[in-house]
Structure formats: C-alpha cells, structure tokens
Write a protein that holds these residues in place. Structure first.
Motif, mmCIF file in Angstrom:
data_model
loop_
_atom_site.group_PDB
_atom_site.id
_atom_site.type_symbol
_atom_site.label_atom_id
_atom_site.label_comp_id
_atom_site.label_asym_id
_atom_site.label_seq_id
_atom_site.Cartn_x
_atom_site.Cartn_y
_atom_site.Cartn_z
ATOM 1 N N LEU A 45 0.822 -1.206 0.000
ATOM 2 C CA LEU A 45 0.000 0.000 0.000
ATOM 3 C C LEU A 45 0.861 1.263 0.000
ATOM 4 N N ALA A 46 1.944 1.245 0.759
ATOM 5 C CA ALA A 46 2.836 2.401 0.786
ATOM 6 C C ALA A 46 3.472 2.625 -0.581
ATOM 7 N N GLY A 47 3.892 1.550 -1.213
ATOM 8 C CA GLY A 47 4.492 1.684 -2.542
ATOM 9 C C GLY A 47 3.518 2.225 -3.566
ATOM 10 N N VAL A 48 2.289 1.750 -3.550
ATOM 11 C CA VAL A 48 1.284 2.235 -4.493
ATOM 12 C C VAL A 48 0.936 3.691 -4.201
ATOM 13 N N ALA A 49 0.820 4.045 -2.912
ATOM 14 C CA ALA A 49 0.511 5.428 -2.553
ATOM 15 C C ALA A 49 1.611 6.375 -3.010
ATOM 16 N N LEU A 50 2.861 5.975 -2.828
ATOM 17 C CA LEU A 50 3.976 6.816 -3.282
ATOM 18 C C LEU A 50 4.028 6.892 -4.800
ATOM 19 N N TRP A 51 3.727 5.801 -5.456
ATOM 20 C CA TRP A 51 3.757 5.778 -6.918
ATOM 21 C C TRP A 51 2.658 6.668 -7.500
ATOM 22 N N ARG A 52 1.504 6.703 -6.837
ATOM 23 C CA ARG A 52 0.390 7.529 -7.311
ATOM 24 C C ARG A 52 0.525 8.990 -6.897
ATOM 25 N N GLY A 53 1.514 9.323 -6.137
ATOM 26 C CA GLY A 53 1.754 10.718 -5.778
ATOM 27 C C GLY A 53 0.880 11.219 -4.642
ATOM 28 N N THR A 54 0.922 10.540 -3.521
ATOM 29 C CA THR A 54 0.133 10.957 -2.369
ATOM 30 C C THR A 54 0.585 12.318 -1.861
ATOM 31 N N THR A 55 -0.344 13.043 -1.264
ATOM 32 C CA THR A 55 0.020 14.315 -0.643
ATOM 33 C C THR A 55 0.505 14.105 0.783
ATOM 34 N N ARG A 56 0.512 12.858 1.225
ATOM 35 C CA ARG A 56 1.002 12.491 2.557
ATOM 36 C C ARG A 56 2.161 11.494 2.442
ATOM 37 N N PRO A 57 3.271 11.902 1.866
ATOM 38 C CA PRO A 57 4.366 10.943 1.698
ATOM 39 C C PRO A 57 4.980 10.500 3.025
ATOM 40 N N GLY A 58 4.884 11.344 4.045
ATOM 41 C CA GLY A 58 5.413 10.956 5.347
ATOM 42 C C GLY A 58 4.705 9.738 5.905
ATOM 43 N N ARG A 59 3.377 9.729 5.787
ATOM 44 C CA ARG A 59 2.611 8.575 6.256
ATOM 45 C C ARG A 59 2.936 7.339 5.435
ATOM 46 N N ALA A 60 3.117 7.520 4.136
ATOM 47 C CA ALA A 60 3.445 6.381 3.279
ATOM 48 C C ALA A 60 4.814 5.811 3.647
ATOM 49 N N TYR A 61 5.793 6.696 3.883
ATOM 50 C CA TYR A 61 7.119 6.217 4.276
ATOM 51 C C TYR A 61 7.096 5.554 5.657
ATOM 52 N N LEU A 62 6.287 6.098 6.567
ATOM 53 C CA LEU A 62 6.146 5.444 7.869
ATOM 54 C C LEU A 62 5.505 4.070 7.720
ATOM 55 N N GLY A 63 4.485 3.967 6.871
ATOM 56 C CA GLY A 63 3.857 2.669 6.620
ATOM 57 C C GLY A 63 4.838 1.688 6.006
ATOM 58 N N LEU A 64 5.669 2.175 5.097
ATOM 59 C CA LEU A 64 6.694 1.332 4.482
ATOM 60 C C LEU A 64 7.692 0.845 5.535
ATOM 61 N N GLY A 65 8.149 1.762 6.370
ATOM 62 C CA GLY A 65 9.093 1.392 7.424
ATOM 63 C C GLY A 65 8.496 0.434 8.441
ATOM 64 N N LEU A 66 7.228 0.669 8.811
ATOM 65 C CA LEU A 66 6.574 -0.218 9.763
ATOM 66 C C LEU A 66 6.312 -1.592 9.154
ATOM 67 N N GLY A 67 5.994 -1.636 7.863
ATOM 68 C CA GLY A 67 5.806 -2.928 7.198
ATOM 69 C C GLY A 67 7.089 -3.738 7.189
ATOM 70 N N ILE A 68 8.196 -3.069 6.926
ATOM 71 C CA ILE A 68 9.494 -3.742 6.960
ATOM 72 C C ILE A 68 9.827 -4.163 8.391
ATOM 73 N N ALA A 69 9.512 -3.294 9.363
ATOM 74 C CA ALA A 69 9.750 -3.635 10.767
ATOM 75 C C ALA A 69 8.909 -4.840 11.189
ATOM 76 N N ASP A 70 7.682 -4.947 10.664
ATOM 77 C CA ASP A 70 6.847 -6.116 10.958
ATOM 78 C C ASP A 70 7.558 -7.397 10.566
ATOM 79 N N LEU A 71 8.120 -7.396 9.378
ATOM 80 C CA LEU A 71 8.792 -8.601 8.893
ATOM 81 C C LEU A 71 10.086 -8.871 9.665
ATOM 82 N N LEU A 72 10.782 -7.811 10.065
ATOM 83 C CA LEU A 72 11.998 -7.996 10.855
ATOM 84 C C LEU A 72 11.690 -8.525 12.251
ATOM 85 N N VAL A 73 10.606 -8.028 12.852
ATOM 86 C CA VAL A 73 10.189 -8.541 14.168
ATOM 87 C C VAL A 73 9.816 -10.011 14.046
ATOM 88 N N LEU A 74 9.060 -10.346 13.006
ATOM 89 C CA LEU A 74 8.691 -11.742 12.792
ATOM 90 C C LEU A 74 9.932 -12.605 12.617
#
Length: 88
Positions: A45-74
């Motif tokens: 979702l973060a990748g698609v939001a960034l690709w579509r040009g969201t006006t909230r890139p900070g939230r998208a980058y946080l979602g991307l980082g948290l998604g990666i953190a989810d997998l690292l925690v797992l």
C-alpha cells in the motif's frame, strides 16, 4: 471534459492519501498481530501510494518502514522460537 479532469485528479490523490494512511495503520497494527500478513500489505500500500503521488508521503514512508519492521520482528522471533509465529 475539462471539468472532469481536476475531479479525477482529486479523487486519485484522495485514494492515494487513503492508501498511505491505511499503510501506516496496518504497519502499526502488524507489530502486534498478524505481522506475516499485515507487513507485506503495508509495504504494498505504501508503494502504491507513493507511486500515485500521495500528498502524505510521510505517512506512506512510515507505513513502508513499519511494514518492513513487521517482517523484521517476525524474523527475529522466528529465530528465537524456531516457529512461524510468536506470542508475548
């Protein structure tokens, strides 16, 4: 036709903003439960939001980082327990 083009752009931007927020929420929730599923969804979702040009890139980058953190925690808990899941 000129009247529909700005409306279409606003709708696309609003959709991308919604994806950025959803990515952030799912990534945050994925740290606690179902990180095997919610982490990749948050990343996508973060990748698609960034690709579509969201006006909230900070939230998208946080979602991307948290998604990666989810997998690292797992991964960390899988190494500790030798299982595909973890619990408190």
């Amino acid at each position: 036709m000129q009247l529909t083009a700005p409306a279409t752009r606003r709708t696309a931007a609003r959709d991308a903003d919604g994806m950025a927020v959803a990515s952030f929420i799912l990534g945050l929730l994925g740290l606690l439960v179902l990180n095997l599923f919610l982490g990749p969804i948050a990343i996508a979702l973060a990748g698609v939001a960034l690709w579509r040009g969201t006006t909230r890139p900070g939230r998208a980058y946080l979602g991307l980082g948290l998604g990666i953190a989810d997998l690292l925690v797992l991964l960390a808990f899988m190494q500790a327990d030798n299982t595909v899941s973890w619990s408190f």
